[in-house]
Design a protein around this motif. Structure first.
Motif, mmCIF file in Angstrom:
data_model
loop_
_atom_site.group_PDB
_atom_site.id
_atom_site.type_symbol
_atom_site.label_atom_id
_atom_site.label_comp_id
_atom_site.label_asym_id
_atom_site.label_seq_id
_atom_site.Cartn_x
_atom_site.Cartn_y
_atom_site.Cartn_z
ATOM 1 N N SER A 139 2.895 11.066 -8.624
ATOM 2 C CA SER A 139 2.925 10.144 -7.675
ATOM 3 C C SER A 139 2.897 10.330 -6.588
ATOM 4 N N ALA A 140 2.929 11.419 -5.758
ATOM 5 C CA ALA A 140 3.750 12.383 -4.295
ATOM 6 C C ALA A 140 2.132 13.099 -3.750
ATOM 7 N N VAL A 141 1.137 13.444 -5.053
ATOM 8 C CA VAL A 141 -0.210 13.727 -4.640
ATOM 9 C C VAL A 141 -1.427 12.570 -4.461
ATOM 10 N N GLU A 142 -1.370 11.323 -5.053
ATOM 11 C CA GLU A 142 -1.703 10.049 -5.393
ATOM 12 C C GLU A 142 -1.137 9.729 -3.537
ATOM 13 N N THR A 143 -0.255 9.705 -3.094
ATOM 14 C CA THR A 143 0.559 9.395 -1.837
ATOM 15 C C THR A 143 -0.636 9.866 -1.144
ATOM 16 N N LEU A 144 -0.647 11.708 -0.589
ATOM 17 C CA LEU A 144 -1.759 12.714 -0.363
ATOM 18 C C LEU A 144 -1.886 12.268 0.294
ATOM 19 N N ARG A 145 -3.162 11.507 -0.822
ATOM 20 C CA ARG A 145 -4.361 11.907 -1.634
ATOM 21 C C ARG A 145 -4.726 10.325 -0.381
ATOM 22 N N THR A 146 -3.965 9.303 -0.375
ATOM 23 C CA THR A 146 -4.341 8.284 0.343
ATOM 24 C C THR A 146 -4.459 8.613 2.156
ATOM 25 N N GLN A 149 -7.318 10.107 3.359
ATOM 26 C CA GLN A 149 -8.047 9.467 3.421
ATOM 27 C C GLN A 149 -7.684 8.862 4.725
ATOM 28 N N GLN A 150 -6.438 8.127 4.779
ATOM 29 C CA GLN A 150 -6.894 7.646 6.092
ATOM 30 C C GLN A 150 -6.582 8.271 7.477
ATOM 31 N N MET A 155 -10.028 9.357 11.819
ATOM 32 C CA MET A 155 -10.368 9.991 13.394
ATOM 33 C C MET A 155 -12.529 10.109 13.426
ATOM 34 N N LEU A 156 -12.708 9.717 11.733
ATOM 35 C CA LEU A 156 -14.441 9.121 11.971
ATOM 36 C C LEU A 156 -14.174 7.956 13.327
#
Length: 358
Positions: A139-146, A149-150, A155-156
């Motif tokens: 769950s922590a990894v999924e939160t980090l990935r999200t 992405q944000q 930045m873009l």
């Protein structure tokens, strides 16, 4: 009234109250709704005592869900048989669109009496604790990935393009700091801490030898090995690698009618966490067989038989990857096929590790 009487009890579990139904033995045995009880140890104990006082043998069941296995362990500690049912494998009538706690409890009791329910494997408390720890890390990894992405999208949006080749390195993080934007350092630290906790718990775990042996495989490191061990449990409960592949939903489905047989995609039944993990590990087999410096240290910690299985897996799966790619198969299809065979090698190593330690 017969001297010997059996009862089959279906329990629809919930957060506050559990609905209970009782089916008496025999084809024409009465099936009745017993009522609701508080979802507490005291309430369940009272209900079980009242029900079992009227029968010689009582069998209990309830659906697997967020309430966990506490009820299962409580019933077993009172000396009664109990199974935790796989929700996706419960027979349901296509036209039955009414779902209530009462109807679910009655249906469970009736199906338990008919022997139509499929039980899930219930881990012991230590095993469940390790599983919860690994899932928390996921769950922590999924939160980090999200969050990453944000940040990338932000930045873009503002036209800030990182001049380097690889993002999310230390240089990238320093570049983010120079831009005065928030970065996920606190989440990265959380991920590292969770992994450290897992590494501290593994040596004292009953499946520590299995985790160590699985890490001899290419693409399988601490998190992959621990996730496989916690989700699959004792690999010895599968009689063959193919049985494990089917449990993980990695075998192709089939639709046959008359003389026509059509193969379709994988079934995707069973444990999605391990299935997804194996597909990710399979990507590493696109490179030629070799043993890196870090993996060499891992191989020194395992037996010669495990090393032989790990090398056989690497040579076979890398060749399999190249062969399927040469046939023009999509990379996703290739990785799924490699993941299916990787599960077989993990089955062999897990069994070998358990036999060595037993």
């Amino acid at each position: 009234m017969a001297d010997y009487r059996e009862a089959f009890v279906g329990i629809d579990v919930a957060k506050l109250k559990n609905a209970i139904a009782v089916a008496e033995s025999g084809r024409n045995g009465e099936v009745r709704y017993w009522g609701e009880v508080e979802a507490s140890d005291a309430g369940i104990r009272r209900a079980i005592k009242q029900i079992t006082a009227k029968f010689e043998h009582v069998y209990f069941c309830y659906e697997a869900g967020p309430t966990g296995y506490g009820l299962y362990r409580l019933i077993r500690s009172l000396g009664h048989e109990c199974i935790v049912v796989a929700p996706s494998l419960i027979p349901r009538k296509p036209g039955d669109r009414v779902k209530t706690n009462r109807r679910d409890a009655i249906s469970l009791a009736r199906l338990l009496r008919a022997g139509e329910l499929t039980a899930v494997w219930v881990p012991d408390e230590d095993h469940e604790a390790m599983r919860d720890l690994v899932r928390a890390r996921t769950s922590a990894v999924e939160t980090l990935r999200t969050h990453r992405q944000q940040v990338n999208a932000f930045m873009l949006k503002h036209g800030r393009i990182y001049p380097g080749k690889r993002s999310w390195t230390m240089r990238y993080l320093r570049w983010l700091q120079e831009q005065h934007f928030d970065h996920p350092a606190h989440q990265i630290a959380l991920q590292e801490m969770v992994e450290t906790v897992i590494a501290e718990f593994v040596p004292h775990w009953s499946l520590a030898a299995v985790v160590c042996a699985l890490r001899a495989l290419r693409g399988v490191d601490l998190i992959a090995a621990v996730t496989f061990a916690t989700e699959v449990g004792d690999a010895g409960r599968f009689e063959s690698p193919r049985q494990l592949m089917g449990y993980l939903g990695l075998v192709p489905g089939e639709r046959s009618t008359g003389e026509t047989t059509k193969r379709i995609g994988i079934t995707k039944a069973g444990n999605s966490r391990v299935r997804t993990l194996l597909v990710e590990c399979a990507w590493t087999y696109r490179y030629p067989p070799r043993i890196g410096k870090r993996k060499l240290y891992r191989l020194e910690e395992v037996s010669s038989s495990v090393r032989e299985i790990a090398w056989k897996a690497q040579t076979r799966l890398t060749a399999r990857y190249r062969m399927l790619s040469a046939r023009g198969k999509k990379s996703t299809v290739v990785c799924t096929a490699v993941a299916r065979e990787l599960a077989g090698f993990m089955w062999a190593i897990a069994r070998e590790a358990r036999q060595t330690t037993s």
